[in-house]
Write an enzyme that holds these catalytic residues in place. Structure first.
Site, PDB file in Angstrom:
ATOM      1  N   PRO A  10       0.914  -1.236   0.038  1.00  0.00           N
ATOM      2  CG  PRO A  10      -0.019  -1.193   1.841  1.00  0.00           C
ATOM      3  CD  PRO A  10       0.527  -2.129   1.139  1.00  0.00           C
ATOM      4  CG  ASN A  11      -0.158   4.266   1.218  1.00  0.00           C
ATOM      5  OD1 ASN A  11      -1.137   4.876   0.618  1.00  0.00           O
ATOM      6  ND2 ASN A  11      -0.213   3.958   2.709  1.00  0.00           N
ATOM      7  CE1 TYR A  23       9.128   4.806   2.873  1.00  0.00           C
ATOM      8  CE2 TYR A  23       8.060   7.017   3.051  1.00  0.00           C
ATOM      9  CZ  TYR A  23       8.282   5.729   3.532  1.00  0.00           C
ATOM     10  OH  TYR A  23       7.659   5.407   4.288  1.00  0.00           O
ATOM     11  CG  ASN A  72       8.409  -2.076   0.176  1.00  0.00           C
ATOM     12  OD1 ASN A  72       7.788  -2.343   1.124  1.00  0.00           O
ATOM     13  ND2 ASN A  72       8.978  -1.095  -0.396  1.00  0.00           N
ATOM     14  CB  ALA A  75       1.489  -0.331   6.306  1.00  0.00           C
ATOM     15  CD  GLU A  96      10.681  -7.858   5.392  1.00  0.00           C
ATOM     16  OE1 GLU A  96      11.143  -9.288   6.158  1.00  0.00           O
ATOM     17  OE2 GLU A  96      10.277  -7.072   6.274  1.00  0.00           O
ATOM     18  NE  ARG A 105      10.604   5.323   8.506  1.00  0.00           N
ATOM     19  CZ  ARG A 105       9.692   5.433   7.555  1.00  0.00           C
ATOM     20  NH1 ARG A 105       9.649   4.553   6.658  1.00  0.00           N
ATOM     21  NH2 ARG A 105       8.661   6.583   7.574  1.00  0.00           N
TER      22      ARG A 105
HETATM   23  O1  CA2 Z   1      10.678   1.917   3.429  1.00  0.00           O
HETATM   24  C1  CA2 Z   1       9.825   1.242   2.800  1.00  0.00           C
HETATM   25  O2  CA2 Z   1       9.856   0.667   1.690  1.00  0.00           O
HETATM   26  C2  CA2 Z   1       8.231   0.660   3.677  1.00  0.00           C
HETATM   27  O3  CA2 Z   1       8.249  -0.405   3.022  1.00  0.00           O
HETATM   28  C3  CA2 Z   1       7.366   1.746   3.218  1.00  0.00           C
HETATM   29  C4  CA2 Z   1       6.115   1.814   4.036  1.00  0.00           C
HETATM   30  C5  CA2 Z   1       6.334   1.757   5.337  1.00  0.00           C
HETATM   31  O4  CA2 Z   1       5.137   1.592   6.090  1.00  0.00           O
HETATM   32  C6  CA2 Z   1       7.438   0.790   5.726  1.00  0.00           C
HETATM   33  O5  CA2 Z   1       7.623   1.029   6.977  1.00  0.00           O
HETATM   34  C7  CA2 Z   1       8.643   1.000   4.888  1.00  0.00           C
HETATM   35  C8  CA2 Z   1       5.173   2.839   3.471  1.00  0.00           C
HETATM   36  C9  CA2 Z   1       5.125   3.344   2.082  1.00  0.00           C
HETATM   37  C10 CA2 Z   1       4.560   4.782   2.038  1.00  0.00           C
HETATM   38  O6  CA2 Z   1       4.522   5.085   0.839  1.00  0.00           O
HETATM   39  C11 CA2 Z   1       4.974   6.342   0.534  1.00  0.00           C
HETATM   40  C12 CA2 Z   1       4.707   6.851  -0.870  1.00  0.00           C
HETATM   41  C13 CA2 Z   1       5.099   8.256  -1.344  1.00  0.00           C
HETATM   42  C14 CA2 Z   1       5.185   8.880  -0.343  1.00  0.00           C
HETATM   43  C15 CA2 Z   1       5.194   8.535   1.016  1.00  0.00           C
HETATM   44  C16 CA2 Z   1       4.897   7.352   1.397  1.00  0.00           C
END
Ligand code: CA2
Length: 147
Positions: A10-11, A23, A72, A75, A96, A105
């Site tokens: 997600p996201n 990121y 990946n 969340a 992973e 974090r």
């Molecule tokens: O660092 C990573 O790849 C994460 O898997 C990203 C997740 C976070 O919940 C993990 O702890 C680490 C969150 C992705 C959020 O995606 C975004 C995309 C664009 C801008 C901000 C966040």
């Protein structure tokens, strides 16, 4: 040669648009391109979903059709026993991947269910981590024990 599944949670479809300090500036389309370059002749299925059910269905597809999984889970890493259970059924290598170093974090990013079944974990290399993961899973797949 069966495909390497590269699954994104997600996201991650919003990458490159917000929080570049955490990121990076690459979009998910840029990242897919890095993976395709690194994969060479190896077929890859590069996918993203905001839905846990969809990710589980793709893991099931990889169980039937794939050589390896790079995931990946975003969340869902920290919440999803359902994704853990699905990955447990996969026989090949699982990497992973996290773009950020989740251990640096907040505490709620410190416990990964997925790590319990991952062959390897990559975190903190930024979008470049996808290149490293693609190269590494190919190397793992060259080892007879993983085929
Ligand atoms: O660092 C990573 O790849 C994460 O898997 C990203 C997740 C976070 O919940 C993990 O702890 C680490 C969150 C992705 C959020 O995606 C975004 C995309 C664009 C801008 C901000 C966040």
């Amino acid at each position: 040669m069966k495909p390497i599944y590269i699954l994104n949670g997600p996201n991650l479809n919003r990458l490159g648009k917000r929080e570049p300090a955490i990121y990076g500036k690459a979009t998910l389309l840029d990242i897919e391109q890095y993976c395709r370059e690194e994969a060479g002749d190896y077929p890859i299925e590069f996918r993203q979903s905001n839905s846990e059910a969809q990710l589980i269905d793709w893991i099931h597809e990889a169980i039937d059709m794939g050589d390896g999984i790079i995931i990946n889970p975003a969340a869902f890493t920290f919440t999803s026993i359902a994704i853990l259970d699905a990955l447990k059924m996969f026989d090949g290598p699982i990497i992973e991947l996290h773009i950020s170093n989740i251990h640096k974090r907040e505490a709620y990013y410190h416990h990964s269910y997925v790590s319990k079944v991952a062959t390897a974990v990559i975190a903190g290399l930024g979008p470049e981590g996808y290149r490293v993961a693609t190269r590494s899973i190919k190397e793992l797949l060259e080892q007879p024990a993983n085929r």
